[in-house]
Design a protein around this motif. Structure first.
Motif, mmCIF file in Angstrom:
data_model
loop_
_atom_site.group_PDB
_atom_site.id
_atom_site.type_symbol
_atom_site.label_atom_id
_atom_site.label_comp_id
_atom_site.label_asym_id
_atom_site.label_seq_id
_atom_site.Cartn_x
_atom_site.Cartn_y
_atom_site.Cartn_z
ATOM 1 N N ARG A 1 2.137 1.899 -3.540
ATOM 2 C CA ARG A 1 1.056 2.335 -4.433
ATOM 3 C C ARG A 1 0.676 3.787 -4.136
ATOM 4 O O ARG A 1 0.483 4.577 -5.057
ATOM 5 N N ASP A 2 0.590 4.133 -2.846
ATOM 6 C CA ASP A 2 0.243 5.506 -2.455
ATOM 7 C C ASP A 2 1.296 6.507 -2.921
ATOM 8 O O ASP A 2 0.959 7.579 -3.431
ATOM 9 N N LEU A 3 2.578 6.164 -2.733
ATOM 10 C CA LEU A 3 3.654 7.061 -3.160
ATOM 11 C C LEU A 3 3.645 7.260 -4.674
ATOM 12 O O LEU A 3 3.838 8.375 -5.160
ATOM 13 N N ARG A 4 3.436 6.192 -5.404
ATOM 14 C CA ARG A 4 3.411 6.305 -6.865
ATOM 15 C C ARG A 4 2.224 7.134 -7.340
ATOM 16 O O ARG A 4 2.316 7.863 -8.319
ATOM 17 N N ARG A 5 1.115 7.036 -6.645
ATOM 18 C CA ARG A 5 -0.092 7.764 -7.041
ATOM 19 C C ARG A 5 -0.042 9.228 -6.587
ATOM 20 O O ARG A 5 -0.306 10.135 -7.377
ATOM 21 N N ASP A 6 0.305 9.462 -5.321
ATOM 22 C CA ASP A 6 0.170 10.802 -4.730
ATOM 23 C C ASP A 6 1.477 11.567 -4.556
ATOM 24 O O ASP A 6 1.461 12.774 -4.397
ATOM 25 N N ALA B 1 0.822 -1.217 0.000
ATOM 26 C CA ALA B 1 0.000 0.000 0.000
ATOM 27 C C ALA B 1 0.855 1.265 0.000
ATOM 28 O O ALA B 1 0.559 2.223 -0.721
ATOM 29 N N TRP B 2 1.944 1.290 0.794
ATOM 30 C CA TRP B 2 2.753 2.515 0.864
ATOM 31 C C TRP B 2 3.369 2.849 -0.485
ATOM 32 O O TRP B 2 3.476 4.022 -0.862
ATOM 33 N N THR C 1 4.181 16.797 -5.239
ATOM 34 C CA THR C 1 3.104 15.817 -5.144
ATOM 35 C C THR C 1 2.333 15.816 -6.464
ATOM 36 O O THR C 1 2.474 16.733 -7.287
ATOM 37 N N THR C 2 1.508 14.829 -6.646
ATOM 38 C CA THR C 2 0.665 14.757 -7.842
ATOM 39 C C THR C 2 -0.233 15.988 -7.915
ATOM 40 O O THR C 2 -0.424 16.561 -8.990
#
Length: 123
Positions: A52-57, A49-50, A86-87
């Motif tokens: 995926r979150d970093l890649r997204r946000d 999860a960490w 950030t994104t």
């Protein structure tokens, strides 16, 4: 006599670069220990999860910021963008489309066209 095969390891900074994430935003346990090739492969094939979150946000490292803005890393530097973004910040820059961003995108497009032209030239 068989020798025991040791797994190849890399520094966390190298693994973060290969994963396309900003090292300082990764969990402490990731930053503090070498990463084996098997661990890296596992992170790539089934990201936690960490990750995926970093890649997204984000925050995103400069190579990811440059790619998302369609400019070079040098273009970011010329514009004074030196910190990870950030994104949300990247999307805001795209929406604002400041002069420096338009200029750097034009420069990057010209570089790509020239590279393509040179590639298509007979030797």
């Amino acid at each position: 006599m068989t020798s025991q095969k040791t797994s190849q390891t890399m520094k966390p900074a190298t693994a973060a670069k290969k994963l396309g994430v900003y090292l300082e935003a990764t969990p402490e346990e990731f930053r503090e220990a070498p990463v084996t090739r098997d661990q890296l492969n596992a992170l790539q094939s089934d990201p936690p999860a960490w990750l995926r979150d970093l890649r997204r946000d984000g925050p995103h490292p400069k190579q990811v910021v440059a790619a998302r803005l369609r400019v070079s890393i040098g273009g970011l530097t010329r514009a004074g963008v030196t910190d990870p973004l950030t994104t949300e910040q990247i999307d805001a820059l795209k929406a604002e489309n400041p002069d420096w961003l338009r200029r750097e995108r034009e420069t990057q497009a010209e570089v790509r066209r020239e590279a393509e032209r040179a590639k298509s030239q007979p030797e």
